[in-house]
Design an enzyme around this catalytic site. Structure first.
Site, mmCIF file in Angstrom:
data_model
loop_
_atom_site.group_PDB
_atom_site.id
_atom_site.type_symbol
_atom_site.label_atom_id
_atom_site.label_comp_id
_atom_site.label_asym_id
_atom_site.label_seq_id
_atom_site.Cartn_x
_atom_site.Cartn_y
_atom_site.Cartn_z
ATOM 1 C CG HIS A 1 -2.034 0.998 1.166
ATOM 2 N ND1 HIS A 1 -1.886 2.301 1.554
ATOM 3 C CD2 HIS A 1 -3.320 0.874 0.741
ATOM 4 C CE1 HIS A 1 -3.040 2.947 1.385
ATOM 5 N NE2 HIS A 1 -3.918 2.115 0.901
ATOM 6 C CG ASP B 1 -7.863 -1.858 -2.434
ATOM 7 O OD1 ASP B 1 -9.004 -1.390 -2.291
ATOM 8 O OD2 ASP B 1 -6.834 -1.186 -2.308
#
Length: 436
Positions: A311, A369
């Site tokens: 991330h 995600d």
């Protein structure tokens, strides 16, 4: 945020032989901030910070992130504790008001939100102005912005009561707008909200029920959806939140501000990551192909990237991924484990990556995600709706940030400066004298 009078940073202009002291500001957590509000007035210079990655555009007490330690907190509460013990409505109250509600406050809040979930009946006609094959996010932007034409009784943003009514309406109605955008795209009749359902249950019912038969909301799916809503409710000053604040700084009406946030979220670099995960899994195809694709992910000369791992903000394990991992496994178990090869592929990729020394060293762990994309597919939500679900969850964060911005006495209309690189003065030439 407080100014510590004994602490300064000195800027030295060697060419002019001048120096300038700027005070340091400290928040309750996080790095110190250099107060450069009067930089231009004192020095005649601006800072250059593309993407504002080193610039604090505001002070906020809503969300705290420490990417190095993998921390995400809403109003001081760790995201893991909230997803384990709370539900989306309680988190909405927390983000809006700054404190967790007591039983009476939560009951009243849930009642108020529930009784705002219906849309003005004329809005159903508004949907018909879109093509059937319109992307649901296009519909979301249009309908959210149009709410200001239907609910103009709450547009006096200087009135705290009007701001809160508008906030409640957007949180309540965004799920109905989203479900109707989906129904319209597939040619099914709109399903109206039902007051006896929770927020997540109501959304699933509006998405998947039809008038011809009874629809029972699966509690496992509803719990997973509720967790996803909590995890995506706010995430500090990201692109869409900053867009909402920038629009709000001009005193635009709240519905227009949230519509601008939806538009920003629509960008694939912001809200489309979970869709990219599904595309990646389909590209890998089978479990036996995982080693080859992992090798490609480690090869710097190969353009392939392992989507859903690592991330930009979190340099450790994404705390939201920890909270949603359990729900992902529960949902896959509920739908029958191996009925879809893509689910087996996702679980095996997760296992291998978590054990691979390269990914452990690089801290490329599964992020939110990765799991949300798998959950959405298992629930039956089409890829075109993934970013829409993100918008449903994030609306409460946008609304909370908008309210905070409006109550901030230091807030000014947004007006970033620029480093001009164009032509200097050029005299105007009549068209017959111009030569190329």
């Amino acid at each position: 945020m407080s100014v510590e009078s004994q602490r300064y940073v000195t800027l030295i202009d060697h060419q002019k032989g001048e120096s300038y002291d700027f005070p340091l500001m400290s928040g309750s957590e996080g790095p110190d901030v250099i107060d450069i509000r009067d930089l231009y007035a004192r020095t005649g210079m601006f800072t250059y910070d593309p993407g504002f990655t080193s610039t604090a555009s505001c002070g906020s007490s809503i969300t705290y992130i420490d990417g190095e330690k993998g921390i995400l907190r809403y109003r001081g509460y760790d995201i893991e504790e909230l997803t384990e013990h709370s539900d989306f409505m309680e988190v909405c109250y927390l983000l809006l008001y700054g404190e967790l509600p007591n039983l009476a406050q939560l009951s009243n809040f849930e009642c108020d939100i529930t009784h705002h979930t219906m849309l003005h009946e004329q809005i159903s006609n508004f949907f018909k102005g879109f093509r059937r094959d319109s992307h649901p996010m296009a519909t979301m932007v249009g309908v959210m912005g149009a709410l200001s034409a239907f609910y103009h009784d709450s547009l006096e943003i200087d009135n705290p009561k009007h701001r809160m009514i508008a906030s409640y309406r957007m949180i309540a109605k965004v799920a109905t707008i989203a479900a109707w955008a989906y129904k319209y795209s597939i040619g099914q009749p709109f399903v109206y909200p039902r007051n006896h359902y929770s927020y997540a249950e109501n959304f699933l019912h509006m998405m998947f029920s039809v008038p011809t038969e009874e629809y029972l909301v699966n509690p496992v799916m509803a719990k997973a959806m509720d967790r996803i809503l909590i995890l995506h409710a706010d995430h500090e000053q990201n692109a869409s939140t900053s867009t909402v604040r920038l629009a709000g700084s001009s005193a635009a009406n709240p519905f227009a501000c949230i519509a601008s946030g939806i538009a920003s979220l629509w960008g694939p670099a912001h809200g489309g990551a979970n869709e990219a995960v599904l595309n990646m899994l389909q590209e890998i195809g089978e479990v036996k192909n995982i080693p080859a694709f992992l090798a490609r992910a480690k090869d710097r000369s190969d353009s392939f990237r392992l989507m859903g791992f690592g991330h930009r903000v979190y340099k450790n394990y994404d705390p939201r991924a920890k909270a949603i991992q359990e729900s992902c496994h529960e949902v896959l178990k509920e739908v029958g484990g191996g009925h879809d090869p893509l689910f087996d592929l996702a679980l095996e990729l997760e296992r291998v990556a978590l054990e691979d020394p390269y990914f452990i060293e690089k801290k490329l762990f599964p992020n939110v995600d990765f799991y949300s994309g798998v959950i959405f597919k298992a629930i039956g939500i089409p890829v075109s709706m993934y970013t829409v679900l993100f918008a449903v969850a994030r609306t409460v964060g946008w609304v909370s940030q908008w309210n905070e911005m409006y109550n901030d006495p230091t807030q000014k209309i947004g007006r970033p400066r620029q480093l001009y690189k164009g032509a200097t003065y050029r005299p105007y030439l009549p068209v017959n004298e111009r030569k190329r």
